[in-house]
Design an enzyme around this catalytic site. Sequence first.
Site, short mmCIF file in Angstrom:
data_model
loop_
_atom_site.label_atom_id
_atom_site.label_comp_id
_atom_site.label_asym_id
_atom_site.label_seq_id
_atom_site.Cartn_x
_atom_site.Cartn_y
_atom_site.Cartn_z
N ARG A 113 0.95 -1.30 -0.07
CA ARG A 113 0.09 0.09 0.04
C ARG A 113 0.74 1.08 -0.20
NH1 ARG A 113 -3.79 -3.25 -1.33
NH2 ARG A 113 -5.01 -4.21 0.20
N THR A 114 0.26 2.45 -0.49
CA THR A 114 0.83 3.72 -0.47
C THR A 114 1.10 4.15 0.98
OG1 THR A 114 -0.05 4.28 -2.46
CG2 THR A 114 0.73 6.05 -1.11
N GLN A 115 2.27 4.31 1.49
CA GLN A 115 2.63 4.33 2.99
C GLN A 115 2.58 6.05 3.08
OE1 GLN A 115 2.63 2.09 5.36
NE2 GLN A 115 1.88 0.90 3.55
N GLN A 116 3.03 6.79 2.27
CA GLN A 116 3.28 8.20 2.35
C GLN A 116 2.65 8.93 0.86
OE1 GLN A 116 7.13 9.24 3.59
NE2 GLN A 116 7.93 8.69 1.63
N TRP B 50 -4.87 9.28 -0.30
CA TRP B 50 -4.26 10.22 0.46
C TRP B 50 -4.55 11.66 0.30
CZ3 TRP B 50 -0.88 7.07 3.53
CH2 TRP B 50 -0.27 7.52 4.61
#
Length: 266
Positions: A42-45, A149
């Site tokens: 997954r996209t962490q940031q 995000w």
Amino acid sequence: MDHFPTNWGRPRNDMFDAYGTHPIHQRPDNHPKDTFADSVQRTQQPIVTGTSVLAIKFKDGIMMAADNLASYGSLARFKDVQRLHPVGKYTVIGAGGDMSDFQYIQQILEEVQIAEGTHQDGHELGPVEIHEYISQVMYARRSKLDPLWNSLLIGGFKDGKRFLSYVDLLGTTYSASTLATGFGAYIAQPLLRKAVEGYEDVLTAEQAQNILESCMRVLFYRDARSLNKYQIATITAEGASITGSLKLQTSWDFAEGIRGYGAQTQ
């Protein structure tokens, strides 16, 4: 029952294949599927990000502002990004946060509009419906540990009613007469509240634009991830319109009197 012996876990002898499975064919994956199995991917940031979006109510509708910068970390990388996006006739959505996730949101909103249009029942999605849909999408993605995000402002005008609300990557939602995302939530929001709250029904479009321009100027001075190029969206009974890129008139003369600026040593 799994009829593929090589999936049973028995050791295989390369010299003698007792089960006649050589050469090994592509076998189906019979393992249970788990939504969270790929969570490490997954996209962490966020990577390429936009900063503040501002929005206020005025007597004829909603007005929003956002600059045109998308930063790659601390690098001011893309300076012509439109972070205000029209959705149908009545709604504009403004996004801070990851720009690739915002592009995905734009795509799914377009698909929703197409699906709604195919019914040909005379109904068109308004800001309330768009906000409800986006808030459910954001909460669903958060629940799968795969958030989009973004911090989003949804503003619109339909059936004689103004609508302005916020939703973030956790699915948190709230409404107010003045909203801001990013650094603007700390710096611009107090200025917006002082200028707008209590005057929502008397502010003209020109006054609202002056207020937003003043806040965008303060953000350009104070926010290292902002830019002096910005756009303004206006949503009224006539529909939604977004300006081209506008440029702030700024002056840095005051900096000469700040200790530590330039060649000053004391």
